[in-house]
Design a protein around this motif. Sequence first.
Motif, PDB file in Angstrom:
ATOM      1  N   VAL A  84       5.180   9.679   3.208  1.00  0.00           N
ATOM      2  CA  VAL A  84       4.301   8.880   4.063  1.00  0.00           C
ATOM      3  C   VAL A  84       5.145   8.253   5.150  1.00  0.00           C
ATOM      4  O   VAL A  84       6.165   7.623   4.865  1.00  0.00           O
ATOM      5  CB  VAL A  84       3.588   7.772   3.259  1.00  0.00           C
ATOM      6  N   PHE A  85       4.753   8.455   6.401  1.00  0.00           N
ATOM      7  CA  PHE A  85       5.428   7.844   7.531  1.00  0.00           C
ATOM      8  C   PHE A  85       4.490   6.886   8.220  1.00  0.00           C
ATOM      9  O   PHE A  85       3.351   7.223   8.500  1.00  0.00           O
ATOM     10  CB  PHE A  85       5.886   8.919   8.540  1.00  0.00           C
ATOM     11  N   GLU A 133      -2.254   5.134  12.071  1.00  0.00           N
ATOM     12  CA  GLU A 133      -1.866   4.191  11.024  1.00  0.00           C
ATOM     13  C   GLU A 133      -0.757   4.761  10.158  1.00  0.00           C
ATOM     14  O   GLU A 133       0.242   4.119   9.892  1.00  0.00           O
ATOM     15  CB  GLU A 133      -3.068   3.856  10.144  1.00  0.00           C
ATOM     16  N   LYS A 134      -0.936   6.011   9.688  1.00  0.00           N
ATOM     17  CA  LYS A 134       0.109   6.642   8.896  1.00  0.00           C
ATOM     18  C   LYS A 134      -0.059   8.147   8.950  1.00  0.00           C
ATOM     19  O   LYS A 134      -1.144   8.660   9.213  1.00  0.00           O
ATOM     20  CB  LYS A 134       0.120   6.152   7.446  1.00  0.00           C
ATOM     21  N   GLU A 189       0.830  -1.211   0.000  1.00  0.00           N
ATOM     22  CA  GLU A 189       0.000   0.000   0.000  1.00  0.00           C
ATOM     23  C   GLU A 189       0.863   1.259   0.000  1.00  0.00           C
ATOM     24  O   GLU A 189       0.501   2.266  -0.607  1.00  0.00           O
ATOM     25  CB  GLU A 189      -0.951  -0.016   1.195  1.00  0.00           C
ATOM     26  N   ILE A 190       2.021   1.205   0.654  1.00  0.00           N
ATOM     27  CA  ILE A 190       2.957   2.335   0.624  1.00  0.00           C
ATOM     28  C   ILE A 190       3.424   2.570  -0.809  1.00  0.00           C
ATOM     29  O   ILE A 190       3.518   3.715  -1.269  1.00  0.00           O
ATOM     30  CB  ILE A 190       4.151   2.075   1.564  1.00  0.00           C
ATOM     31  N   ILE A 191       3.713   1.497  -1.521  1.00  0.00           N
ATOM     32  CA  ILE A 191       4.135   1.624  -2.923  1.00  0.00           C
ATOM     33  C   ILE A 191       3.015   2.243  -3.752  1.00  0.00           C
ATOM     34  O   ILE A 191       3.254   3.147  -4.568  1.00  0.00           O
ATOM     35  CB  ILE A 191       4.546   0.247  -3.500  1.00  0.00           C
ATOM     36  N   LEU A 192       1.780   1.785  -3.548  1.00  0.00           N
ATOM     37  CA  LEU A 192       0.641   2.339  -4.282  1.00  0.00           C
ATOM     38  C   LEU A 192       0.504   3.829  -4.006  1.00  0.00           C
ATOM     39  O   LEU A 192       0.302   4.631  -4.927  1.00  0.00           O
ATOM     40  CB  LEU A 192      -0.651   1.608  -3.903  1.00  0.00           C
TER      41      LEU A 192
END
Length: 158
Positions: free
Chosen positions: A154-155, A141-142, A12-15
């Motif tokens: 995004v962290f 969550e982020k 999801e981070i990649i997306l």
Amino acid sequence: MVNIEDFIKRLEIILDYYSLNASSFADKIGVQRSSLSHLLSGRNKPSLDFILKILEVFPDVDLYWILNGKGTFPKNAIAIEKRENQAEEVFKQNIPTPLKEEKISENLFSEIQNPIHQNALKTEKMENKNIPTEAFSGEVEKIVFFYKNGTFKVFNPN
């Protein structure tokens, strides 16, 4: 062994990083949309072929990072930070000097001194009154930081 829940978070981070939805990501790496959907829902585990397709299409993805969270994403994060710092310096050099001095606090959490911004702040506070406080409880969550140059980071505190 790969932790599937953590793998899904990294996927999801990649997306988010490439601003892709699941369908366009599946199309881009050449897998069926349903297989990506099953993977994101936790129904299926990623195959070696799936991982290799991601690495082939997105060279900034590190194998060890996507599999077990070790390493960095993107691979060249240091080079990106240098470019961001250089862009920020150029941006600072091109900022016109204001005609009158405005007092802007360096502390991001202090009250805003500019009266134009104070009205926006009051409006925002009033809008938040409609949201129940239970909505803000729990774990973070982020955190997403948006920069004026159009980039973001995004962290994930976990």
